[in-house]
Design an enzyme around this catalytic site. Structure first.
Site, PDB file in Angstrom:
ATOM      1  N   GLU A 272     -65.141 -30.886  16.876  1.00  0.00           N
ATOM      2  CA  GLU A 272     -64.507 -31.710  15.846  1.00  0.00           C
ATOM      3  C   GLU A 272     -64.880 -33.186  16.025  1.00  0.00           C
ATOM      4  OE1 GLU A 272     -59.945 -32.798  14.379  1.00  0.00           O
ATOM      5  OE2 GLU A 272     -60.306 -31.967  16.376  1.00  0.00           O
ATOM      6  N   LYS A 332     -61.282 -30.305   6.051  1.00  0.00           N
ATOM      7  CA  LYS A 332     -60.032 -29.781   6.610  1.00  0.00           C
ATOM      8  C   LYS A 332     -58.914 -29.849   5.585  1.00  0.00           C
ATOM      9  CE  LYS A 332     -57.056 -30.333  10.694  1.00  0.00           C
ATOM     10  NZ  LYS A 332     -56.803 -31.161  11.908  1.00  0.00           N
ATOM     11  N   CYS A 384     -59.343 -27.738  14.358  1.00  0.00           N
ATOM     12  CA  CYS A 384     -58.245 -28.080  15.261  1.00  0.00           C
ATOM     13  C   CYS A 384     -56.939 -27.383  14.888  1.00  0.00           C
ATOM     14  CB  CYS A 384     -58.069 -29.600  15.286  1.00  0.00           C
ATOM     15  SG  CYS A 384     -56.918 -30.183  16.554  1.00  0.00           S
TER      16      CYS A 384
END
Length: 519
Positions: A272, A332, A384
């Site tokens: 990430e 995301k 994440c």
């Protein structure tokens, strides 16, 4: 002081559950924790109906113990990397723990209605436990952490994951715990022999049934194995965004990729936000990455902060980008409050340093996004925090052959947070019947098989590369197409049956005559 005995015992029971999760992995502690909590409610009631606030109060203290111990890593993030002082860190962490404990406790307000009869209690306790965990999956954007079922990626209960997910495993554990409490707490609620046998069967049956379910292969392999390489650069969080450390960061990833390419990697993955700059700030670097991927025929997937202009305003996403044969960018969808965006930012941004973290300006991507394509496979990208949402991952897996999660757990320091995060990723592999590839900055970097077992793993806090093989999987598990409706199909009838039994037996519980038992 005597008034605090039950609350303190309940908090201790909650803390005991933390030992069931990674890195301790003492799964039996989770079962004993739930059984102790159920037993405390029964003994507090003494065979009478508790007031709703009494059972909820005990559940609240249980939550304080669970989240205060299991969620202690939040304090590390706030103070060590959020720039907050110790008193402020304790205050913010305490508020966080209190809110989670209150969410866990809310459903147990109704448990007091079922504490004077064995069968209603055995049915209501697991149903309300599930409702409490479900509430935490979406209320206030959700925090689906420390679910009881996460401790069982390696037990017989793992067989239930493809059907009922971590939620259903938690419900079955709570059923076992409630029966354990009833069998031990015979003084408040004596049990007839047939009731005792029936409850014992109901509590024990899910365990061997789970072992049988583990033999079922819900998904099937498609195509040949693909060799995957992962770079764990181990960039210190305090240096990650420093301009003077940028060249070193890029060099670590590029040198790691060259070594993996020489070892036969077909897809290389960076974690990430691996590149410590905005996408638009490095057009030459992005062109180089694409050209290298085309020339070597090795696709690259990396985390990057992708910026674009929308209606005259610059918008930044936490993204995963593919360089190579099928260039594509995923944004995301489920962001971390305060870490990636600041709720009510017009009022609180700038008040303390914690609300001005370097990445607290991110915007979410659209709900519906296609999978990434690399190395001849389709990948479900989860960045994440997204990996901890069971239904989000299950939906993404519908159109993908492999699960991919990239993360930067350096935010958690050397706390237990990264290891818990890894354990939750293992559960997602179980629920979807797919390989899971996890690339991180400081660990845990790993490859997980469709049975939820780690097949390759790098040590934490070391600069290292890893290479392994994954195989695409097709087909859907029951959880992927039904979601948690199957768990509701168990929990709601259990709760309805508990209510029906209470209505039928309306009236005060009567102490048994000598030689007589009740159910």
């Amino acid at each position: 002081m005597r008034r605090l005995i039950y609350p303190l015992a309940s908090a201790a029971a909650g803390a005991l559950m933390t030992l069931s999760f990674a890195p301790f992995n003492l799964w039996v502690c989770g079962l004993l924790s739930l059984a102790a909590f159920a037993g405390l409610v029964l003994h507090r009631s003494g065979g009478l109906q508790l007031r709703g606030r009494s059972s909820a109060w005990l559940a609240f203290w249980f939550g304080l113990g669970l989240f205060g111990s299991g969620g202690s890593w939040v304090y590390v993030s706030i103070t060590q990397f959020g720039g907050s002082s110790m008193p402020l860190g304790l205050l913010l962490t305490g508020g966080f723990v209190v809110i989670l404990a209150a969410m866990l406790a809310a459903p147990f307000y109704f448990l007091g209605r079922f504490t004077d009869r064995a069968l209603p209690f055995a049915l209501a306790f697991p149903a309300l436990w599930f409702i409490g965990e479900w509430l935490r999956s979406w209320l206030f954007t959700g925090f689906p952490w420390l679910y009881a079922g996460y401790a069982h990626t390696g037990t017989w209960m793992a067989g239930w994951a493809p059907l009922l997910s971590v939620f259903g495993i938690g419900l079955l554990l709570a059923l076992t715990a409630a029966v354990m409490a009833l069998l031990v707490a015979g003084r408040p609620l004596p049990l007839a022999r047939r009731t005792r046998v029936g409850l014992l069967v109901a509590a024990l049956l899910p365990w061997p049934a789970g072992a049988l379910l583990e033999q079922v292969e819900w998904t099937r392999a498609t195509g040949e194995p693909v060799t995957v390489g992962l770079v764990q650069a181990n960039i210190p969080q305090e240096k990650k965004w420093l301009p003077e450390f940028r060249a070193e960061t890029i060099n670590r990833y590029q040198s790691g990729s060259r070594a993996l390419g020489e070892s036969g990697a077909e897809v290389i993955i960076w974690p990430e936000a691996a590149l410590p700059l905005l996408y638009s700030q490095a057009p030459n670097l992005m062109s180089t990455l694409q050209r290298n991927a085309e020339e070597t025929k090795i696709d690259l997937i990396t985390g990057v902060l992708y910026d674009r202009v929308d209606n005259g305003l610059r918008v930044v996403h936490n993204s995963a980008a593919v360089f190579g044969g099928s260039p594509h960018v995923y944004h995301k969808r489920h962001l971390v409050p305060f870490g990636e965006y600041v709720p009510l930012e017009e009022w609180i941004r700038g008040t303390i340093e914690f609300f001005d973290l370097p990445t607290s300006f991110i915007r979410p991507g659209p709900d519906e996004q296609p999978p990434l394509a690399a190395g001849g496979l389709t990948w479900a990208p989860l960045i994440c925090y997204e990996i901890v949402y069971p239904t989000l991952v299950a939906g993404s897996a519908q159109t993908s052959q492999v699960l991919l999660t990239i993360s930067n757990d350096a935010w958690f320091g050397d706390s237990i947070g990264p290891l818990q995060h890894m354990q939750m990723a293992q559960m997602r592999a179980l629920e979807t019947g797919r390989y899971l590839v996890r690339a991180t900055n400081t660990g845990v970097t790993a490859i997980v098989d469709p049975q939820g077992q780690v097949v390759e793993r790098l040590p934490q806090f070391q600069r290292a590369n890893m290479i392994g093989k994954v195989t695409g999987r097709s087909g859907s598990t029951p959880f992927m197409w039904a979601g948690i409706s199957l768990v509701f199909a168990l929990a709601l009838p259990m709760l309805a049956a508990a209510v029906a039994l209470r209505i039928r037996r309306r009236g005060p519980a009567v102490a048994p005559v000598a030689g007589q038992a009740t159910d």
